[in-house]
Design a protein around this motif. Sequence first.
Motif, PDB file in Angstrom:
ATOM      1  N   ILE A   1       1.539   3.546   3.458  1.00  0.00           N
ATOM      2  CA  ILE A   1       2.752   2.761   3.708  1.00  0.00           C
ATOM      3  C   ILE A   1       3.440   2.402   2.392  1.00  0.00           C
ATOM      4  N   GLY A   2       2.644   2.023   1.379  1.00  0.00           N
ATOM      5  CA  GLY A   2       3.226   1.697   0.081  1.00  0.00           C
ATOM      6  C   GLY A   2       3.939   2.881  -0.537  1.00  0.00           C
ATOM      7  N   GLY A   3       3.333   4.063  -0.423  1.00  0.00           N
ATOM      8  CA  GLY A   3       3.958   5.268  -0.966  1.00  0.00           C
ATOM      9  C   GLY A   3       5.267   5.594  -0.278  1.00  0.00           C
TER      10      GLY A   3
ATOM     11  N   GLN B   1       7.219   3.499   1.218  1.00  0.00           N
ATOM     12  CA  GLN B   1       8.208   2.487   0.828  1.00  0.00           C
ATOM     13  C   GLN B   1       8.781   2.768  -0.556  1.00  0.00           C
ATOM     14  N   LEU B   2       7.922   3.100  -1.507  1.00  0.00           N
ATOM     15  CA  LEU B   2       8.408   3.385  -2.858  1.00  0.00           C
ATOM     16  C   LEU B   2       9.299   4.622  -2.878  1.00  0.00           C
TER      17      LEU B   2
ATOM     18  N   SER C   1      -4.333   3.330   4.773  1.00  0.00           N
ATOM     19  CA  SER C   1      -3.096   2.913   5.432  1.00  0.00           C
ATOM     20  C   SER C   1      -2.180   2.176   4.466  1.00  0.00           C
ATOM     21  N   LEU C   2      -2.769   1.310   3.657  1.00  0.00           N
ATOM     22  CA  LEU C   2      -1.966   0.558   2.695  1.00  0.00           C
ATOM     23  C   LEU C   2      -1.315   1.479   1.666  1.00  0.00           C
ATOM     24  N   TRP C   3      -2.102   2.421   1.139  1.00  0.00           N
ATOM     25  CA  TRP C   3      -1.553   3.354   0.163  1.00  0.00           C
ATOM     26  C   TRP C   3      -0.454   4.224   0.792  1.00  0.00           C
TER      27      TRP C   3
END
Length: 346
Positions: A282-284, A286-287, A278-280
Amino acid sequence: MFKQQPILGIVVPCYNEEEVLELTVVELDAVLGGLEKEGLVSPESFILFVNDGSRDRTWPLIADLKERYRRVSGLNLAGNVGHQNALLGGLMTAKRHADCLVSIDADLQDDVRVIRDMVLRYREGCDIVYGVRSSRQRDTWFKRTTAEGFYKVMQGLGLRIVNNHADYRLMSRRALDELARFSEVNIFLRGMVPLLGFETGVVYYERLERAAGESKYPLKKMISFALEGITSLSVKPIRMVTAAGFAVFAVSIVMGIYGIVSNLMGRAVSGWSSLIVSLWFIGGVQLLSIGLIGEYIGKIYREVKRRPLYIVERELPPAVRSAEAREHEDPAEREGAPAAPAHALS
């Protein structure tokens, strides 16, 4: 509307093309010679080679070709400004001397024989005639797939782009005058020309192998070119990012409710894998969103500065009268005007 012997200009942007330039001028000069003999174009028709800051002997060779061929002219830009800007610079310079212009790359992959068909469509009344590839059988599977995907994406974003058309086209001076009114700095001619809305025609041809030299569009430049085209003419990618943001937000709410319910029912289990995924994710997202927004902000930055798209270092003009002068001359005099002598170009 039938057009009597228009002055045709052929604009050829060049970047490090010394290996192929001799072959190119022979082919194009022969095409113009044939059209003149048929009475389809004026003897004042010409070829304009645009040197886009080449690092080899392209410009000295253009100057030498001008001395040897009466139809050759040249435009040397002060530095490398990129294919689209160089092509636009050539079109805007050459339109002062011509009734219509054909743009074509120097590598001879576009079949020069269909220029005749373009001129015939122009004489029938078309202001824009597109050269369209009839097939992509010569391409590799990767190039064919990515090219077809590019056109589908562009059309899916609502852009009026002609499928399998690059920058091989004929444009009348009227169409070029309207194109000159487009004031944006971020240029993507394949998407801008269809916006003009004039009567158009299409001629089909089989793309040939490069006559000499190496391609100036490796994969990196092709990706950059595609991104430039998408972001120059459409805001749909930004809207897609917004839609993706709403979708991720909705999924997070559902997962939050699921977590609360699981905790209340005593079935909460700490899941490292699901958390890290989930973190990866959402981070992807966002970037990607920040990068896309940055792309648009960068384009706004360039538009606001209003820097010139190109600077002409030197022009070797064709031996033709300006368009303004021809408009004020006697029509009978134009019909009987002799061809410019070879020494007039030196």
